[in-house]
Write an enzyme that holds these catalytic residues in place. Structure first.
Site, PDB file in Angstrom:
ATOM      1  N   CYS A 110       5.946  28.477  49.812  1.00 18.96           N
ATOM      2  CA  CYS A 110       5.660  27.625  50.975  1.00 18.96           C
ATOM      3  C   CYS A 110       6.569  27.902  52.164  1.00 18.96           C
ATOM      4  CB  CYS A 110       5.752  26.149  50.568  1.00 18.96           C
ATOM      5  SG  CYS A 110       4.642  25.755  49.216  1.00 18.96           S
ATOM      6  N   HIS A 123       9.253  19.756  53.893  1.00 17.45           N
ATOM      7  CA  HIS A 123       8.110  20.337  53.193  1.00 17.45           C
ATOM      8  C   HIS A 123       7.555  19.266  52.245  1.00 17.45           C
ATOM      9  CE1 HIS A 123       5.512  22.692  50.784  1.00 17.45           C
ATOM     10  NE2 HIS A 123       6.280  22.619  49.713  1.00 17.45           N
ATOM     11  N   GLU A 150       0.512  31.946  50.839  1.00 13.89           N
ATOM     12  CA  GLU A 150       0.642  32.355  49.440  1.00 13.89           C
ATOM     13  C   GLU A 150      -0.738  32.365  48.783  1.00 13.89           C
ATOM     14  OE1 GLU A 150       2.507  29.428  46.739  1.00 13.89           O
ATOM     15  OE2 GLU A 150       3.031  28.326  48.556  1.00 13.89           O
TER      16      GLU A 150
HETATM   17  N1  COA Z   1       2.078   3.011  40.105  1.00 10.73           N
HETATM   18  C1  COA Z   1       2.991   3.522  40.942  1.00 10.73           C
HETATM   19  N2  COA Z   1       3.706   4.657  40.690  1.00 10.73           N
HETATM   20  C2  COA Z   1       3.459   5.300  39.525  1.00 10.73           C
HETATM   21  C3  COA Z   1       2.521   4.810  38.598  1.00 10.73           C
HETATM   22  C4  COA Z   1       1.806   3.600  38.923  1.00 10.73           C
HETATM   23  N3  COA Z   1       0.893   3.091  38.096  1.00 10.73           N
HETATM   24  N4  COA Z   1       2.502   5.650  37.539  1.00 10.73           N
HETATM   25  C5  COA Z   1       3.408   6.626  37.800  1.00 10.73           C
HETATM   26  N5  COA Z   1       3.988   6.412  38.990  1.00 10.73           N
HETATM   27  C6  COA Z   1       5.003   7.220  39.670  1.00 10.73           C
HETATM   28  C7  COA Z   1       6.100   7.717  38.742  1.00 10.73           C
HETATM   29  O1  COA Z   1       7.108   6.740  38.550  1.00 10.73           O
HETATM   30  C8  COA Z   1       6.590   8.934  39.499  1.00 10.73           C
HETATM   31  O2  COA Z   1       7.432   8.529  40.560  1.00 10.73           O
HETATM   32  P1  COA Z   1       8.862   9.268  40.789  1.00 10.73           P
HETATM   33  O3  COA Z   1       8.543  10.725  40.983  1.00 10.73           O
HETATM   34  O4  COA Z   1       9.410   8.612  41.991  1.00 10.73           O
HETATM   35  O5  COA Z   1       9.637   9.028  39.532  1.00 10.73           O
HETATM   36  C9  COA Z   1       5.311   9.474  40.159  1.00 10.73           C
HETATM   37  O6  COA Z   1       4.368   8.399  40.137  1.00 10.73           O
HETATM   38  C10 COA Z   1       4.714  10.666  39.418  1.00 10.73           C
HETATM   39  O7  COA Z   1       4.604  10.312  38.066  1.00 10.73           O
HETATM   40  P2  COA Z   1       4.918  11.377  36.931  1.00 10.73           P
HETATM   41  O8  COA Z   1       4.745  10.720  35.615  1.00 10.73           O
HETATM   42  O9  COA Z   1       6.216  12.033  37.223  1.00 10.73           O
HETATM   43  O10 COA Z   1       3.707  12.362  37.218  1.00 10.73           O
HETATM   44  P3  COA Z   1       3.319  13.734  36.595  1.00 10.73           P
HETATM   45  O11 COA Z   1       4.025  14.007  35.321  1.00 10.73           O
HETATM   46  O12 COA Z   1       1.837  13.710  36.568  1.00 10.73           O
HETATM   47  O13 COA Z   1       3.857  14.836  37.665  1.00 10.73           O
HETATM   48  C11 COA Z   1       4.052  16.020  39.741  1.00 10.73           C
HETATM   49  C12 COA Z   1       3.757  14.679  39.063  1.00 10.73           C
HETATM   50  C13 COA Z   1       4.125  15.823  41.232  1.00 10.73           C
HETATM   51  C14 COA Z   1       5.397  16.569  39.240  1.00 10.73           C
HETATM   52  C15 COA Z   1       2.902  17.022  39.382  1.00 10.73           C
HETATM   53  O14 COA Z   1       1.718  16.552  39.954  1.00 10.73           O
HETATM   54  C16 COA Z   1       3.158  18.436  39.864  1.00 10.73           C
HETATM   55  O15 COA Z   1       3.794  19.218  39.177  1.00 10.73           O
HETATM   56  N6  COA Z   1       2.654  18.816  41.073  1.00 10.73           N
HETATM   57  C17 COA Z   1       2.939  20.089  41.681  1.00 10.73           C
HETATM   58  C18 COA Z   1       4.241  19.969  42.420  1.00 10.73           C
HETATM   59  C19 COA Z   1       4.500  21.171  43.283  1.00 10.73           C
HETATM   60  O16 COA Z   1       3.618  21.561  43.965  1.00 10.73           O
HETATM   61  N7  COA Z   1       5.705  21.750  43.214  1.00 10.73           N
HETATM   62  C20 COA Z   1       5.979  23.001  43.869  1.00 10.73           C
HETATM   63  C21 COA Z   1       6.149  22.972  45.343  1.00 10.73           C
HETATM   64  S1  COA Z   1       7.594  22.206  45.941  1.00 10.73           S
END
Ligand code: COA
Length: 389
Positions: free
Chosen positions: A111, A233, A79
């Protein structure tokens, strides 16, 4: 006919970012990146690597002269393709020296592209049992500085040779695919980075996993107990844990624990590379096969492929006797260990660099140390020029 993965190799660029250091600079608790998201290092692609050069390096690491003679189909899943018209497969075919009486095509659906390649390759080998197919999954996952997706970037490629009587994994032809027209992640033609609703994408992924697993189980009468391990994935490695929890939520907790044992081996490479989009599922499979203790012959491995937008598929395969002999564990560990850590300043500079968008020529600086066998060396008159050492 017994058809499947006869060879598998991967490549990732020679530079990476340490996730704890990135977290510190972003003012985030490092545990969010290393535990919450599950990433330790993030591969970064300087201008001398694009999806073509990454794929060529992955392929060069596994192909021998017999493969070059027998491969007559090259399928390039990506992609982050480099041209709206010409397929990356044609460059990889050239850079790897595959014989000319071959077909070359690029496949796109987020993907999922490499999985589509495997399915097409299986059909091709069934009709042409003496031929082999080279399937590639090659991508640069780039969301941009200070974005929600920043800690889930990465770069790399997986190359697989699909043939009859494979030496690593026989693939069954009883998979369960599913398509749903949704907007969780996509990259509009005008943009270098995707539009993503990360939370919705997670939900869509897990919903599709549960649905394709149910459909697969009904179709094949197989249960979770028939599987030795599962690979998923992995846009980031925590997703694999969520996937195991989702697929085992209606069964005894001991099944969750059993799959979690092999999960750690199946994310070992991914957590040091980051997201490689089309290659992520296969990097996880490679990690499982190389890092877990040897599974018994005929052990069944489940595979879930997900491409946002969305196409998902659950399928499976059984391991061949002595499959470990045909893997390249030491070489793959060296690809990871021989990389150089970037400072956050260097990373930010590299991420903001781009090839000319106005058709200008460019000679590309490359660190001549350890850039891989194939790299992009210049663009002249809109033609990409790659070097193979
Ligand atoms: N210690 C441990 N874990 C922690 C933490 C800390 N201090 N702070 C946050 N976390 C955890 C959260 O609880 C969460 O866990 P969960 O998903 O099991 O609930 C995780 O870390 C991520 O935190 P979150 O607040 O949800 O992060 P974010 O709002 O920054 O978003 C993603 C994370 C992954 C959604 C974001 O990076 C993203 O959109 N990435 C792209 C995803 C992608 O590629 N999708 C398409 C292909 S499938």
């Amino acid at each position: 006919m017994d058809i499947g993965i006869d060879k598998i190799g991967f490549y990732t660029p020679n530079v990476y970012v340490d996730m704890e250091k990135l977290a510190e600079v972003r003012g985030v608790d490092p545990a969010k990146y290393t535990i919450g998201i599950g990433q330790e290092k993030m591969a970064i692609a300087p201008l001398y690597h694009d999806s073509v050069s990454l794929a060529a390096n992955a392929a060069l690491s596994i192909l021998d002269d017999e493969d070059r003679e027998k491969i007559d189909f090259v399928l390039f899943g990506s992609e982050s393709g480099v041209d709206h018209s010409k397929s990356g497969a044609v460059w990889v075919h050239h850079l790897t020296g595959i014989q000319n009486e071959a077909r070359c095509v690029e496949l796109k659906h987020a993907c999922y592209g490499a999985t589509a390649g495997i399915k097409m390759a299986m059909g091709h080998v069934a009709l042409n049992p003496d031929k082999k197919v080279l399937v590639l999954g090659a991508d640069i996952a780039k969301y941009g500085l200070n974005t929600g997706g920043e800690p889930t970037q990465g770069a790399g490629a997986v190359a697989m040779v699909i043939s009859q009587n494979p030496r690593i994994l026989s693939l069954d032809n009883d998979s369960a695919p599913l398509t749903r027209n949704i907007s969780d992640f996509w990259r509009p033609l005008h943009s270098d980075v995707p539009v993503v609703d990360g939370k919705f994408s997670n939900e869509a992924y897990l919903g599709m996993l549960k649905d394709v697993w149910k459909a697969y189980s009904k179709k094949t009468q197989r249960e979770l107990s028939d599987f030795e391990a599962m690979c998923f994935h992995l846009p980031y490695t925590k997703m694999g844990k969520k996937a195991i929890q989702a697929i085992t939520e209606e069964v005894d907790e001991s099944e969750t624990k059993r799959f979690m044992e092999s999960y750690h081996s199946s994310i070992f490479y991914n957590k040091q590379v980051g997201n490689v989009y089309t290659g992520s599922l296969y990097l996880s499979l490679l990690s499982l096969l190389e890092q877990a203790p040897e599974f018994k012959e005929d052990a069944r491995i489940g595979l879930f492929s997900y491409g946002s937008g969305a196409v998902g598929e659950f399928f499976s395969g059984v391991l061949k006797p002595d499959y470990k002999k045909f893997l390249k564990k030491d070489a793959h560990e060296s690809v990871l260990d021989d990389r150089r850590e970037l400072s956050i300043e260097e990373y930010e500079t590299i991420l903001q660099q781009s090839l000319p968008k106005n058709g200008d020529d460019i000679d590309i600086d490359n660190e001549q140390v350890n850039v891989g066998k194939a790299y992009l060396s210049s663009i002249k008159g809109n033609v990409r020029n790659y070097t193979v050492k």
